[in-house]
Design a protein around this motif. Structure first.
Motif, PDB file in Angstrom:
ATOM      1  N   CYS A 132     -83.527  72.970   1.036  1.00 38.64           N
ATOM      2  CA  CYS A 132     -84.556  71.973   1.351  1.00 38.64           C
ATOM      3  C   CYS A 132     -84.308  71.439   2.769  1.00 38.64           C
ATOM      4  O   CYS A 132     -83.179  71.111   3.125  1.00 38.64           O
ATOM      5  CB  CYS A 132     -84.487  70.830   0.339  1.00 38.64           C
ATOM      6  N   CYS A 182     -83.025  67.384   2.149  1.00 31.89           N
ATOM      7  CA  CYS A 182     -81.796  67.008   1.443  1.00 31.89           C
ATOM      8  C   CYS A 182     -80.797  68.161   1.366  1.00 31.89           C
ATOM      9  O   CYS A 182     -79.668  67.968   0.937  1.00 31.89           O
ATOM     10  CB  CYS A 182     -82.119  66.510   0.036  1.00 31.89           C
ATOM     11  N   CYS A 229     -87.927  70.229  -1.201  1.00 29.58           N
ATOM     12  CA  CYS A 229     -87.723  70.337  -2.646  1.00 29.58           C
ATOM     13  C   CYS A 229     -88.576  69.328  -3.430  1.00 29.58           C
ATOM     14  O   CYS A 229     -89.096  68.370  -2.852  1.00 29.58           O
ATOM     15  CB  CYS A 229     -86.248  70.132  -2.973  1.00 29.58           C
ATOM     16  N   CYS A 242     -87.619  65.589  -3.000  1.00 29.66           N
ATOM     17  CA  CYS A 242     -87.985  65.002  -1.704  1.00 29.66           C
ATOM     18  C   CYS A 242     -89.496  64.801  -1.562  1.00 29.66           C
ATOM     19  O   CYS A 242     -89.932  63.915  -0.829  1.00 29.66           O
ATOM     20  CB  CYS A 242     -87.471  65.868  -0.554  1.00 29.66           C
TER      21      CYS A 242
HETATM   22 ZN   LIG Z   1     -84.925  67.902  -0.873  1.00 27.96          ZN
END
Ligand SMILES: [Zn+2]
Ligand SMILES: [Zn+2]
Lengths: 268, 213
Positions: free
Chosen positions: B63, B66, B75, B78
């Motif tokens: 991602c 993160c 992701c 997020c």
């Molecule tokens: Zn993420």
């Protein structure tokens, strides 16, 4: 299946290094008094609530019950003798502890008794938790460790010709294993580190004293720099490919002490 | 550990045994067992397995925020609008995110470091996703950083390191409570766990805040 029951033994140990093994096990490199560095597996040690897990963290001084194995021993029981907590909560002290443990591991031989190295490391980790002079401790430790394991640097006479050294400034050669006199200095193309008379005096004092006797030694900044270079170059000539944890030590060396992160370590 | 444990195996068999042997936690014996199991496997099953391995390699990315493993550029955590964007929980590995998500007790964001500082193994801060974390803290509206590294020396070192980097930014830094694990016998607890549990003890007279751990 082996028909005979595995032999059991108990030992004190300091955990020098670990890595994950399988689902929840841990592989340990241990420094022990009677067998030097040994490797052992600790089953289930990464699971929460494991009876072993909390005891066998890095730099813990532990008492272990072990099943004898051919290459790998198996830890069946672990008890903490000293976890050196005050060292763990300060990143500067911790980085020095890891450095000392790596030095001890790298100069030790597997399965050869090393009671003096073991005692030295345990005592030094204990002092590290409380000393105000952690850098002097690391230097004293390195000198003592190299002396015990047969790599003692020569500070008394010329490492090349054996002549007595005049009380004056000299140079140190890691390649020749000690200070060299003015006549021998020009021979050879090795790297030479400056060693002032003051530096030489401190090195000799460190080499013959116990840590408590030198712990409050006030070393000038120029002497500190020279001693650091001399000991590092000597250590690196003894240990192949250098000491891995020195980078971390250098990075956090001058960080001010920070308190523990709130949330668990302190109630207030 | 070594390939000479199977001197008589045909080359393709030896190759697979060796490949298994390189996986974490798989010794020479298990590698052989898995290999001979696969030799007897129906072709479709073997193909499905091979395809699954390849698609993990092809489709799984980190991602971009993160750094957790995901199929999308960003992701699902997020992108989820309902997650609390003022808190980031820092973990060592993607599996730690799963563990915390399973508790359903946390609705903030994550940051995956992909390891911990391990000087003895030559792993320093620059090998972890720390720079990416600092970038996020500058860009985003984070007010609390929860350090959820493992409760061992390397995890603690990583937490102390992060705390030192982040405290000048004026962000509140907290960490998971350290203490006894549920189901464990007190008598087997090590000195550090017990000491931490004592220091982190909480009052039980009030019922609104149940003790952690
Ligand atoms: Zn993420
Ligand atoms: Zn000479």
């Amino acid at each position: 299946m082996v028909s005979s029951r595995p032999r059991l033994f108990t030992t004190e140990a300091v955990v020098l290094r670990h890595s994950d093994l399988g689902e929840a096990d841990r592989l340990l490199w241990l420094l022990t008094p009677q067998r030097g560095v040994i490797r052992a597996t600790a089953r289930g040690a990464r699971k929460p609530g494991s009876k072993l897990g909390g005891h066998i963290d890095l730099l813990c001084h532990v008492k272990l019950s072990m099943r004898e194995g051919r290459e790998l021993h198996g830890v069946s029981q672990a008890d903490t003798v000293d976890a050196f907590r005050a060292m763990r909560t300060d990143i500067g002290r911790l980085s020095r502890g890891l450095y000392m443990a790596e030095l001890a591991q790298r100069v030790s031989v597997e399965d050869a008794p090393a009671p003096a190295v073991f005692r030295l490391l345990v005592n030094s980790l204990g002092w590290l938790a409380t000393t105000e002079n952690a850098d002097t401790l690391v230097r004293w430790f390195a000198l003592r460790l190299l002396t015990i394991t047969g790599f003692k640097p020569e500070f008394g006479a010329c490492a090349e010709c054996g002549d007595e050294l005049e009380p004056a400034d000299h140079v140190f050669s890691a390649e020749r294993g000690g200070l060299v006199c003015p006549r021998c200095r020009s021979q050879g193309s090795d790297v030479l580190q400056p060693a002032s008379l003051g530096t030489i005096k401190v090195l000799r004092h460190l080499a013959r004293s116990d840590f408590p006797a030198v712990s409050s030694l006030n070393i000038g900044s120029e002497e500190r720099r020279q001693i650091e270079r001399i000991l590092r170059s000597h250590t690196n000539s003894v240990i192949d490919r250098g000491v891995r944890s020195s980078a971390f030590l250098d990075e956090v060396r001058d960080w001010p002490e920070v308190g523990p992160v709130p949330g668990g370590m302190r109630a207030d | 550990m070594n390939s000479n444990s199977t001197p008589s195996a045909a080359p393709p068999v030896a190759r697979l045994i060796e490949a298994f042997n390189r996986l974490p936690g798989v010794g020479p014996k298990s590698a052989q067992r898995l290999t001979y199991y696969m030799i007897r496997m129906p072709r479709e099953e073997a193909e499905a397995l091979a395809e699954a391995v390849i698609s993990v390699k092809d489709r799984i990315v980190l991602c971009s925020k993160c750094l957790n493993i995901t199929e999308e550029p960003v992701c699902p955590v997020c992108t989820n609008e309902r997650r609390d964007r003022t808190r980031i929980c820092v973990v060592e590995e993607p599996l730690d995110v799963l563990a915390i998500e399973r508790t359903r007790a946390y609705d903030g964001l994550y940051h995956v470091l992909h390891g911990s500082i391990s000087p003895v193994n030559g792993i320093g801060a620059e090998q972890l996703k720390i720079r990416e974390l600092l970038d996020r803290l500058r860009d985003e509206t984070v007010t609390e950083l929860i350090l959820a590294t493992n409760p061992n020396l390397e995890g603690e070192a990583t937490s102390m390191y992060l705390q030192r980097l982040i405290s000048p930014l004026g962000i509140k830094v907290t960490r998971l409570a350290r203490g006894l694990s549920s189901g464990a016998d007190l008598e087997y607890a090590d000195e550090m766990t017990l000491a931490n549990a004592l220091e982190g003890r909480s009052e039980i007279a009030r019922n609104d805040e149940p003790a952690a751990g």
